[in-house]
Every structure is written in structure tokens, then in C-alpha cells.
Design a protein around this motif. Structure first.
Motif: not given
Length: 860
Positions: A291-319
Motif C-alpha cells: 500500500a505504501v509503495g503504491a501511494v509512493l508510485v502514484v505520487a512519483i508518477v503524478s509529479r513526473t507527468v506534471s513536470g513532463s507536460v509543463s516542459a512540453r508546453h514550454a517547448w511548444r510556446a517557444d517553438l
């Protein structure tokens, strides 16, 4: 070649920051497979001679057996033929001899070119010959091809593929730009299709690809992290999540039914977790860890997805910004191809406000950055004429877009009290800090208590994790406890429990109070302190009556105006500025600076008052890593530059350096306008620069007047038309300015001329004649005559000799500024300082134009 492939693989493994061991093995395996396949795909072309043919006349489609002889390497073989004509003995054919497997000879019966001298690579329908005059996917190759060259060639082919994908992405980003008001106006003004503009603007993909390098690399890096996290989360999601769902479902059913039968059925798993053979405490520890591992994985995946999406949006804006600029520049090229160049656009919203992408690079800004960040200057004065761009430079250097700069700009009042100005600066610095960090209040008593409880609980959990880890080290003690208490029995269960408890302890404790939080709370307190003084009064009372016991407590808070003295304000401000500068340097890796700009100090007309102002505020200078940029008058610059031959002044002792802003060069003026308006020919921009003398504020003002003049016309406006009307506007402005100063002069002739609406005329010859009539008058007449001569010169240049202006290539960064334009700008700067010198400069330009008239007969 094999050594080259292995070498490239080793370089990739060493240079790739995110290559895992599995990835490296995969790359090595792919390289080995590619090398083995090359054994079958590499051939050498040789000429062969048909020696014999079996029954060539007995077929219709010319499929026969032919014996082919090859001299190098010596060989002879029989091969089937299929050609468009009968094969005869003595025919010369092209033979492909394998470089490594000699038995697999091929004949190219329909070869349309002589055999190649180098190897040939056969990739399906692609035939790649490594020899002179041969091409690989449109790229020339050479005879003696090495393994390194082959890798470079493959890299270029991959690069073409990436740039092709990048072009398609840019084309998709250009689609919504077509419907914006900016490009709709340009499309209506020019008879060029949008598809043509897009094709021309996106032709050079290398420049667009490099323009977004930083944001693209950040997006790729975050996407790669997301892939790694996804790969790690997939097995957890497949193996753990279904079990956890089963546990939760069994628990819910148990609660609903009021029975433990669902949980007992769950305990009889026959699958991945053999619960029948596992002790019950170990099973529950395993489930809790899942249970703890699943919560940790969800938190890491959520943060990673958010960072990836924001970085792609920044790249799209610059391009998108880079694509927009390319398309605007293509419209500029279209405007320059018209003969004669004309102005067609009728709106210019870009001239209204200043944005970050409209700031142009100036040499003075680069020098100022070097003084601040590389040479340790603590106080720098910026001098220059009104409208030369001092405020814009201060704003650009202290703006939030600079990653290593935390800055603010305050305006120096013409009339002020030193204490009031310092309090205002103090409050603005606190506001900037709070804007970066957010407003923070000192933690309340309840929050402090909860923080202590969390830290204590985290310490208890961490102690439990240490005990679990020690249980692995001392198995005898562990067995003694497990025999007497219901504790896990398997060693790996204790290791899993220690890891899980460590994760929980870190989460419970939370992040440690950062310096930024304390600084934000301190900024909030000081911001309030600059305006008010807090006083707290507390009263307690207690008493014992006949019928009851009484107790009371009262706490009151009052606010009063701050009575700090000026030395107290200076000391408090310097301490807070030092704390802010230290915090900012820690945030930027030791590279940041606190930049404070004090603008409008050059508006203090009285030199004594200006020196008094600098003398009173220099007490706040000298804070480590805090740099002050102050705009001062040109007189202050002159005093600073005369420090060698006279006594030290206030400016000399207060500032480390004084930088003088010069008027813009032609290229800088054109860049300033291009960043705001598109679709205007370069000749029109050169006209604006010449009329304004390179002063940024006047350049923008002249551009607005030019658009306004064009809006009054009924069609495209030529540069000749614009020059006549702009010069007329400038001449009328000069007449209105001098009319107020010539009313008291004894000679009324000049006043009458200024009041005459028809004077001095609208052609270059009329302006020159009017100027010659005033240059001998002295005083205001000389200044008016110099101005009229200047506008006559500009009008002659842009109406009669525009070819002397068109020699400048606005697209070529190496193209030098025309000498005539440089001399005009120099004369413009002298009009207000020394009209006589400006007249001499203009007369030299007029002599040059007269020589051109005699030589070409163009000037009228």
C-alpha cells in the motif's frame, strides 16, 4: 568498421546520462546485429563479361542462363538473366561481388552507370554506392569510406528525419497563427498566399531547431524520466494493484456483511502470495508495504507527468514564438521585394506597449552585465540623453525573465525626503521578495505545536525503522522476540518493514523549514514595520468572591506610525538587503545578484539637488552582491569623466562606473521596429531612424506618425510620399517650438516667417533655401536653419537618391551601416548641442550629394 561501431557504442554508453545498463546492452546487441547484417549487404561492383549463354533464342521474355567471367577477383559463374534485350556472348555487365561471402554473387543486368570503385550497400530498394559522383539519399559520398564516415552519414540521415518531423510540427503550429488578427492583416495587405509564406519561412529547419534547444532538451529529459517511471510502474501496477484492490474489496465486504469471512477467503490466495505458507504477521507487513509503495508510485508518477507536460508546453510556446517570428520576417522580405517599396499595413498594435521579446540587445547592456556579474561593480550610473533608453535598460536588466537576477526599479522623485524615499525603496524590496516567495506569516502557536508533534512522531517511526534494520543484523535476538511476540519471522519481511517505515518517517516529518520560508515571513514583518509599529498589551486579573470565583485575561493589539530615524532605516535596510542577496545566491548556485534600479534621477534639474540626492542615498550602497543602477544626467557623466583634472565629486565617490548610452545604430533601430511591426519595407525603417537620429523614443514616435500618415491615404504609400509628409510634420513641430521663444526678439522677421503656414515649403530645394536664409541670423535663427537643412538633406536622400540607402542589406547581419546614415545621425545629435557644427556636418553631406548629382544626374 566493426571497431568504429563498437567505439560509437562505447561513446554512447559513456556520454548518455540516462542510459541504464540494460539500455547499453541493447545498443551493443543492435550494433552486433547491424554488423552481422552488413556482411550480407556490402558488395563491390566489378565489370563482368558474358562468356556463354544457354539457348538464348528459345525464350520470349529473355530469361536464360549465362556464364559470367570476372577478372578481379578472378571468378566465373553461371547466373540467370532477365533483361529488356537478348543477352549475347561478349556483353559487359555489372557484377556485385560480396565483400565477405564470396559465394553470393549478383549481376546488375540493367545497370545504367559504370561500376563504382568503392563498396555498395544494398538496403532493400536503396542502392548506396560509396564512390565519387554517387549520392546517398541526396548526399554526395566519396571513394574511400571509413567506418567513422559511415556513422557520420547515418547520423546525417537521422538528422534529416528529425528535421522533417520538426518541420511537420512547425507547420501544425503555424495553422492557428493564420487566423490571428496580426497575420490576417498581413495576408490582406500582400498578395502572397499563406502556404507560400509558410513554405519559405520554415525552409531552414536547422535554425528553428537550434532556437528552442534549451526548452526542447528540458522536455526530452523530462519525457525520458516519465518513460523510466512508467517502465518501473508497469510491473507494480500489474502485480501489486490487483492484490491491493482485492484487499480493499474484501475489507469493504467484511464491513458491509459484518463478518470476517471475506478476509478469511482472501487469506487463502493460491497465486502469487502463498498465504497458507506465510506467517500472518509477515503477510500483513507485505500488504502494508504494498500500500505504501503504491501511494509512493502514484505520487512519483503524478509529479513526473506534471513536470513532463509543463516542459512540453514550454517547448511548444517557444517553438510557436520562433515560428511566428520566421513568418513575420518572411512578410518583411515580401515587402522589400516590391518596386518601389510601399507601406500597406494600417495597424501597429506592437507600438503601444513594451514586452520582453521586443527588447533589443545593445552593446551597453552587455558591458553593464559584465561589470555587474564578472567584474564586481557595486554601483553603476547610467547616463544619456532623454529618450535614449535608460528606463528600458533598467527594466530589462532587473526583470523576472533574467534567471540570475532578482531586481526592482523605483523612480527617484524630483522633490523628496531622504527618509521617505528609503522607506519606499525598503517596502518595494520586501514586495519583490514576497512576490517571489509568496506572503508568509509567522507560524501560530497551534502550527508550532503540530510541527513539534509531527517531528516527534517522525522520530519514533524512524527509530522503529532502525530497530527493524538491527533485527536483520542480530538474528538471534530477532528469533527470541518472534518466539514470544506475534512479530514477522522472515528476514526479508524485516527489511521491507524498515524501508517502509523510513518512507513513512520522511513523509510525516515533511520538508524542513527552508530559508525562503523564514525570509518570506521576515519580509512580511518588515513590510508592515516600514509603515506601522506594533504594540501589544496584556492584562490579567483574578478574584474570589462570596458566590463565585472570577478570572480574566485580555490581550490588545494597536498600530501606530513608525518613528524610526534615518540611520535606523539605513541599517535595517542594509541588513535585509544582505539577507536577500545571500538567499538569492543560494538559489542560483552562487551566480545571482540583487539588482536595484533607481530611475528618473536625471530629471532632477538642479545639479546641486542631484548631487545631494546621490550623496544621501549612497549610504545604502556597498552591500555584498547587491548592485545599484542609477540613471543620472549627462552633466553628472561629464563631472565623472573630468575627475582626473578636478577634485573628486559626489558622483565620482559614489559610483564605480558610469556608462553612457548612445543613440541606436541603424541595425538596432530597425530591429527595434521589426520586433513590433511586420510587413514594412526596410527603407521605411531607415527613414524613421534618420528622422529620429537613432533616439529610441523618437524612433517609435516617428513610426507611429508614419502609420498615421499612411492611414490617411487611400492605398499603398510609397516611401517618397511618407518622407514628404513626415518631414512636413517635423518642420511644423520645429516652427511651433521656436514660435514661443522668438516673440520677444527685436527682429520680427523670423516671427513672421514662423507664423506663415506656407513657409518654408515642402520640397528639398525650398527647405535648403529657407535654411540658407536663416543660418546667417545667429541665435534662434541659426538653430532653425540647421534643423531645416537637416530635414532638407533627409528629404533629398529618400526622394531623389534612395539607391544610396538601399545598398544596406537589412537581412545580412554583417552588412555595414551606410556612411550617409551614420553622418546624418551624428548631425542630428549635434542639432541641440552645437547647431554650427551640425551645419558643417550637413554641408559636407550636401556636397557629397551634389557630387553624386554631377556624376549621375539623378539629384534634381
Amino acid at each position: 568498421m566493426l571497431a568504429g561501431l563498437f567505439g560509437a557504442t562505447a561513446v554512447l554508453l559513456l556520454a548518455g546520462r540516462f542510459f541504464t545498463a540494460a539500455g547499453g546492452v541493447a545498443v551493443l546487441a543492435v550494433s552486433l546485429f547491424a554488423w552481422v547484417r552488413l556482411q550480407d549487404l556490402l558488395y563491390v561492383e566489378r565489370p563482368g563479361r558474358v562468356e556463354a549463354v544457354v539457348d538464348p533464342d528459345d525464350v520470349i521474355i529473355w530469361v536464360v542462363q549465362a556464364r559470367v567471367v570476372v577478372d578481379d577477383p578472378p571468378s566465373a559463374f553461371w547466373t540467370p538473366t532477365s533483361a529488356t534485350r537478348p543477352t549475347r556472348p561478349g556483353d559487359i555487365v555489372t557484377v556485385l561481388v560480396p565483400m565477405h561471402r564470396r559465394g553470393r554473387v549478383r549481376v546488375e543486368w540493367q545497370a545504367s552507370q559504370p561500376p563504382a570503385a568503392g563498396p555498395v550497400l544494398l538496403l532493400g530498394r536503396w542502392r548506396i554506392a560509396f564512390a565519387r559522383q554517387h549520392w546517398i539519399f541526396g548526399r554526395p559520398v566519396w571513394k574511400d569510406l571509413t567506418a567513422e564516415a559511415l556513422l557520420d552519414l547515418i547520423g546525417e540521415i537521422i538528422s534529416d528525419g528529425v528535421l522533417g518531423w520538426h518541420r511537420s510540427r512547425c507547420e501544425k503550429l503555424a495553422v492557428p497563427l493564420e487566423s490571428t488578427s496580426e497575420f490576417l492583416g498581413l495576408s490582406a495587405a500582400f498578395d502572397v498566399s499563406w502556404r507560400t509564406i509558410v513554405q519559405r519561412g520554415l525552409r531552414d529547419q536547422t535554425g528553428l531547431f537550434d532556437a528552442t534547444e534549451r526548452s526542447r532538451e528540458e522536455a526530452v529529459r523530462r519525457t525520458f524520466r516519465l518513460i523510466l517511471v512508467a517502465l518501473a510502474a508497469i510491473p507494480i501496477g500489474i502485480l501489486v494493484v490487483p492484490r491491493l484492490v482485492s484487499v480493499v474489496w474484501a475489507a469493504l465486504r467484511s464491513l458491509y456483511l459484518g463478518s470476517l469471512d471475506p478476509l478469511r477467503q482472501f487469506a487463502r490466495w493460491p497465486g502469487w502470495v502463498p498465504a497458507d505458507d506465510m506467517p500472518r504477521p509477515d503477510l500483513w507487513v507485505l500488504l502494508a508495504s504494498w500500500a505504501v509503495g503504491a501511494v509512493l508510485v502514484v505520487a512519483i508518477v503524478s509529479r513526473t507527468v506534471s513536470g513532463s507536460v509543463s516542459a512540453r508546453h514550454a517547448w511548444r510556446a517557444d517553438l510557436t514564438a520562433a515560428v511566428r517570428w520566421r513568418l513575420l520576417d518572411e512578410y518583411r522580405k515580401v515587402a522589400n521585394t516590391q518596386d518601389p517599396p510601399t507601406l500597406q499595413i494600417r495597424t501597429a498594435p506592437g507600438l503601444a506597449a513594451l514586452t520582453t521579446d521586443q527588447v533589443i540587445a545593445r552593446d551597453e547592456a552587455n558591458r553593464l552585465s559584465a561589470l555587474v556579474f564578472d567584474l564586481g561593480a557595486g554601483a553603476v550610473a547610467i547616463s544619456g540623453a532623454r529618450g535614449v533608453g535608460k528606463t528600458t535598460m533598467l527594466s530589462s536588466l532587473t526583470g523576472p525573465e533574467n534567471e540570475t537576477t532578482l531586481g526592482l526599479v523605483v523612480a527617484a522623485p524630483v522633490r523628496y525626503e531622504p527618509k521617505d524615499f528609503l522607506l519606499h525603496l525598503y517596502a518595494e524590496l520586501c514586495a519583490v521578495v514576497l512576490d517571489r516567495l509568496g506572503a508568509r506569516q509567522a507560524p501560530s502557536r497551534l502550527r508550532r505545536v503540530l510541527g513539534r508533534v509531527r517531528r516527534a512522531l517522525a522520530a519514533v517511526i524512524l527509530t522503529a525503522a532502525v530497530v527493524c534494520a538491527l533485527a536483520l543484523v542480530f538474528p538471534g535476538t530477532r528469533e527470541w522476540f518472534t518466539q514470544r511476540y506475534p512479530l514477522p519471522q522472515l528476514p526479508w519481511t524485516w527489511a521491507l518493514a524498515a524501508t517502509t517505515l523510513l518512507v513513512i518517517a520522511v513523509w510525516v516529518r515533511g520538508p524542513r523549514p527552508a530559508t525562503a520560508v523564514a525570509l518570506a515571513a521576515e519580509a512580511t514583518r518588515r513590510l508592515r514595520q516600514t509603515r506601522y509599529l506594533q504594540t501589544v498589551s496584556t492584562e490579567r486579573s483574578a478574584g474570589l468572591g462570596q458566590s463565585s470565583m472570577q478570572a480574566g485575561w485580555r490581550r490588545a493589539r494597536q498600530w501606530a506610525e513608525q518613528p524610526h530615524t534615518l540611520p535606523d532605516v539605513v541599517q535595517s535596510y542594509r541588513q535585509f538587503a544582505a539577507d536577500v542577496a545571500d538567499w538569492w545566491r543560494s538559489e542560483t548556485g552562487g551566480r545571482g545578484k540583487l539588482l536595484i534600479g533607481i530611475d528618473e534621477a536625471d530629471r532632477i534639474a538642479d545639479p546641486a539637488a542631484a548631487e545631494l540626492f546621490v550623496n544621501e542615498i549612497k549610504a545604502i550602497f556597498g552591500v555584498p552582491h547587491c548592485v545599484y543602477l542609477v540613471s543620472v544626467s549627462e552633466e553628472a557623466l561629464a563631472n565623472f569623466e573630468r575627475r582626473v583634472v578636478r577634485m573628486r565629486t559626489v558622483f565620482d565617490s559614489a559610483f564605480d562606473h558610469v556608462i553612457r548610452l548612445r543613440p541606436l545604430t541603424l541595425r538596432e533601430s530597425v530591429d527595434l521596429l521589426r520586433h513590433r511591426i511586420a510587413g514594412v519595407p526596410d527603407r521605411a525603417w531607415v527613414l524613421c531612424h534618420s528622422l529620429a537620429g537613432g533616439m529610441p523614443r523618437d524612433v517609435l514616435r516617428t513610426a507611429r506618425n508614419m502609420i498615421d500618415v499612411h492611414r490617411s491615404s487611400h492605398g499603398p504609400s510609397s516611401v517618397d510620399y511618407l518622407a514628404h509628409h513626415l518631414v512636413e510634420l517635423e518642420v511644423q513641430s520645429v516652427k511651433r517650438g521656436f514660435r514661443l521663444h522668438t516673440g520677444d526678439e527685436p527682429d520680427r522677421k523670423l516671427s513672421e516667417l514662423l507664423a506663415d503656414p506656407e513657409w518654408p515649403g515642402g520640397t528639398g530645394a525650398e527647405l535648403r533655401a529657407a535654411a540658407e536664409g536663416q543660418l546667417s541670423g545667429g541665435g534662434s535663427a541659426t538653430a532653425i536653419g540647421a534643423a531645416l537643412l537637416y530635414y532638407a538633406t533627409v528629404l533629398d536622400l529618400f526622394t531623389e537618391r534612395a539607391d544610396l540607402v538601399d545598398v544596406w542589406d537589412g537581412q545580412d547581419a554583417e552588412s555595414g551601416e551606410p556612411e550617409l546614415i551614420t553622418e546624418l545621425a551624428r548631425a542630428h545629435s549635434l542639432l541641440a548641442v552645437d547647431p554650427a557644427v551640425a551645419v558643417a556636418q550637413l554641408q559636407r553631406i550636401q556636397a557629397y550629394l551634389a557630387d553624386e548629382e554631377r556624376r549621375t544626374g539623378v539629384l534634381s
